[in-house]
Design an enzyme around this catalytic site. Sequence first.
Site, PDB file in Angstrom:
ATOM      1  N   ASN A 420      -5.420  -9.977  27.092  1.00 26.85           N
ATOM      2  CA  ASN A 420      -5.882  -9.411  28.359  1.00 26.85           C
ATOM      3  C   ASN A 420      -6.936  -8.338  28.076  1.00 26.85           C
ATOM      4  O   ASN A 420      -7.210  -8.009  26.909  1.00 26.85           O
ATOM      5  CB  ASN A 420      -4.693  -8.850  29.144  1.00 26.85           C
ATOM      6  CG  ASN A 420      -4.162  -7.568  28.525  1.00 26.85           C
ATOM      7  OD1 ASN A 420      -4.060  -7.453  27.308  1.00 26.85           O
ATOM      8  ND2 ASN A 420      -3.805  -6.591  29.345  1.00 26.85           N
ATOM      9  N   CYS A 422      -7.032  -5.161  28.060  1.00 31.06           N
ATOM     10  CA  CYS A 422      -6.617  -3.961  27.319  1.00 31.06           C
ATOM     11  C   CYS A 422      -5.973  -4.281  25.968  1.00 31.06           C
ATOM     12  O   CYS A 422      -5.546  -3.382  25.261  1.00 31.06           O
ATOM     13  CB  CYS A 422      -5.656  -3.128  28.161  1.00 31.06           C
ATOM     14  SG  CYS A 422      -6.437  -2.346  29.575  1.00 31.06           S
ATOM     15  N   GLU A 424      -3.123  -5.495  25.037  1.00 30.28           N
ATOM     16  CA  GLU A 424      -1.695  -5.396  24.732  1.00 30.28           C
ATOM     17  C   GLU A 424      -0.971  -6.715  24.968  1.00 30.28           C
ATOM     18  O   GLU A 424       0.052  -6.978  24.320  1.00 30.28           O
ATOM     19  CB  GLU A 424      -1.033  -4.268  25.530  1.00 30.28           C
ATOM     20  CG  GLU A 424      -0.717  -4.590  26.990  1.00 30.28           C
ATOM     21  CD  GLU A 424      -1.843  -4.231  27.917  1.00 30.28           C
ATOM     22  OE1 GLU A 424      -1.617  -4.146  29.140  1.00 30.28           O
ATOM     23  OE2 GLU A 424      -2.968  -4.027  27.438  1.00 30.28           O
TER      24      GLU A 424
END
EC number: 1.17.4.1
Length: 1040
Positions: A420, A422, A424
């Site tokens: 994704n 970000c 994570e």
Amino acid sequence: MSTVLPESNATSRIPANDPALEKVDSEHGVEYAREKFGTALRGDRAGLKFESKFCPDDGRTPFATTAWDLRSAAIKDESGNALFEQTDCEVPASWSQLATNVVVSKYFYGDPKNTDERERSVRQLIHRVTRTISDWGLADGYFDTPEDGERFYRDLTWLSLHQHGAFNSPVWFNVGLHAQYDVEGDMCNWHWDRTENTTAQPDNPYEYPQGSACFIQSVDDNMEDIMRLACSEAMLFKFGSGTGTDLSTIRSQREKLSGGGTPSGPLSFMRVYDSIAGVVKSGGKTRRAAKMQSLKVWHPDILEFIECKWAEEKKAHALIREGYDSNFNGEAYASVCFQNANLSVRLTDDYMEAVRKNENFQTRWITDKPTTEPPSYVAKELLNKMAECAWHCGDPGVQYDTTINKWHTCPNSGAINASNPCSEYMFLDDTACNLASINLMKFVQQDGSFDHERFRAACRTFFIAQEILVDHASYPTEPIARNSHKFRPLGLGYSNLGSVIMTAGLPYDSDAARGMCGSLTALLHGEANRTSAELASVVGTFDGYVENEAPMLRVMQMHRDACDQINDDGPAELKEAARELWDGVLEIGEKYGFRNAQATVLAPTGTISFMMDCDTTGIEPDIALVKYKQLAGGGMLKIVNQTVKLGLKTLGYDADTIDEILKYVDANDTIEGAPGLQDEHLAVFDCAFKPANGVRSIGWRAHITMMAAAQPFLSGAISKTVNMPTDVTPQDIADAYFWGWELGLKAIAIYRDGSKQSQPLNTKSDEQKATDAAEAAKVETVEKIVYKPRRERLPDTRQSLTHKFSIAGHEGYLCVGLYPDGRPGEMFITMAKEGSTIGGIMDSFGTALSIAMQYGVPLEVIVNKFSHTRFEPMGHTSNKDIRIAKSVVDYIARWLGITFMSGNDYSPSAEGAAKTGGNGPDLTTAPAGATANNNSPVMAELRADAGAAVALVERATLLASLQNGVSNGSATNGHSNGQSAGGSSDGAVAERAVDGLGGQADQFSRFQTDAPSCDNCGSITVRNGNCYLCHNCGNSMGCS
């Protein structure tokens, strides 16, 4: 990522004028639960047993377990103008005003202009979500009895109400709107139809609310699918979600099409995707969409991918120099590509070994068409190129492809190719993840120990709730809906780790802190997977488990083995508890399997951290010891973090000493030099950013080692950008990328402060650094010089310094008249447009500054007061030391600081930092502006003509330091801590009380010189993970 379902044709029936909100759940209870109770999923198997661990079983509702207040909630811009306001909002009395403002403005459903059709109590919001999830769980047969289901509702409600945990934002936005308020809308998303055992589009999307913010999508090497991805990304951005895709499947521009033509390559299509993201603003807001694009290091176009963003940045810089708007949302950046995505290179182990051995690395073709060899690169040079580009613009980051897939639970269903935005959430293509986070500080007990049993109970409760959401949620595409049902990945995490570490009296950069982090993350991941196995015993494993049973059990064993490697300097009881828990996970997992293919991630927890009143987000340390608290009646109050007091108490300080230290921190914004504080305890209170009056902060290497402590106990990865100071070199970044691989991280992103507007600076030689240090260590004999508060006029004939500047195309001139000893004593400011309003204002401002300096106002007071003042015109400048000015006044103040004050906290110049040892400006001064930067080029030139006078002012400055300041213990650098010898700080206290909002803006602007303003309220943001977080309104510019 803010996720909101479409509002067109939406209707609602929120209970209006409810006379008894405290009875909002009185219609429910065990009898109601019996009506909802079903066994749809588990059949004849026994359901979950659920005992109350949090909400007292005394007949009261969960909402009766706290006191309540009626407050007004408001979001204001930096000028105090209300952007949002709602009065008479009912909130728990224990919640801060910031939590109130964030929750009411972002999560309350309904039209703010029509309070009868809008939620007005936190109990309505929480009940809407927790009752809906509990009802779904009852109907699906998750619980053994209706009583178990009702206890689950009570505990989940209590945990949310008392800020022990929170779901990601889409859950608060969307869940329960149909079930509780009968909200309806147009068909759009997809869901899993259990009756037909297939995916379908519901007539009313609110019946199946979107609960996820994290998405990964695939793309095939054909035009139809490439354009299909463009369409699905546009729809995701429309609903406020973020998405990531790996483009390594698209053939290189060096290969051939099936018809014999030349393909465009992935970078050409990246331009298309970037344009769409720039046009379709995220969630209908003005902020840019959140997206991740990655390319594997073996792709033939990898070099072009690495360089693409920096190449476009250089175009933007050229446009800005020609006068185009320099705002990050302005014309210059809007006209160049690749500004709407994070970029990451997927690194394999064989490539990293080639770097280690300094060997060549061979890329490979995507198709079998070419007859020539694909490009080959010197592996280390390619890594250095990644580091160089990241030094300039922050991209690309890196993801360690081999490591990621080594910990993959479902390799037989496909490889993990992307993440994704970000970084994570890392799982199969075309999947989604709903997130939740636990507030770690809520489990710290009075004696400072951590209650791991209650922590595990909270993890179990939230994990069950997340699992229930999977099949009752909708998804933006059909493949994502199908795979979400098949694999059921979840993302439980935590927040406030930095506060827990400081409260325990541990430095963030210590083996003990890393041991604590490892143990807590192992407990989180262990309980999540234990609960997943427990759920499998009740409602069965996820559909893809059978084909992936062996690799998943292998990964579980790897997690258990990692428990033995947790640092022994951490709390022994937590490490032992983690070992015992994981022994149980292996046992129950082998027996029943697992309900979820993934269980945990560490997200940045931006907005929901404010909902939980967390001092720190995710795995991050604290950003500062002093914060600005919003008051219910308006305004702000400057306070010292409670974690400072708790940490001091843990370290054994008595009450009187703690009180003195806290007073010192409040007065000086730093704990350095505090009376009674032992030097060995300073590191406990180090923060992510250096305080205005201090020199200490957590080094970038500590961020990486903390990530390494947590990584072995996560299904996914860690959203955390490693922030580096301005003066790091590209080699430092290359070392960080290599070190992250050696430590077993799955991803790492670097952001160098000021990289959006700075140029490389040559580092000094060791000999020059030694010479500078020797010069700084010189201490001269001084004589007592007494200054009286009088006007010190300049001689009729004096030297002056003229400086030309340009801010976003607005030109002007500064003429500074100097005393014989080189001090500034007057200033004339001339703007190019004579007679303009701003010209008149600047002329008056120059006169005011001149009088202030002649009457003895210290220069650093002027510089500190006016630096970072924000108003138009603002933007890029032609000064390499001040790349971006927030206003003309800001530019003038920072130029004065750079030119005439020692240190250079007012510019990102690494050269200047090296000259002062990185310690920032000397904050002590003689009256009448006696401070001068005698190492600056200006003063060096003047010294040739006024050597004796300069020597005099040097002695006067040092004398003032000794008389008016308390030494910070370093006799070699001449810096004081800014504490007056007489202890007089009444003026500073008064200023803090009346100018809290300005103080917070000034504090944050010092953290990172190029942090953007919030797209919601205009306040300065702080970098959080791969995006930015606003501490004024709670807005997260990219993440939930």
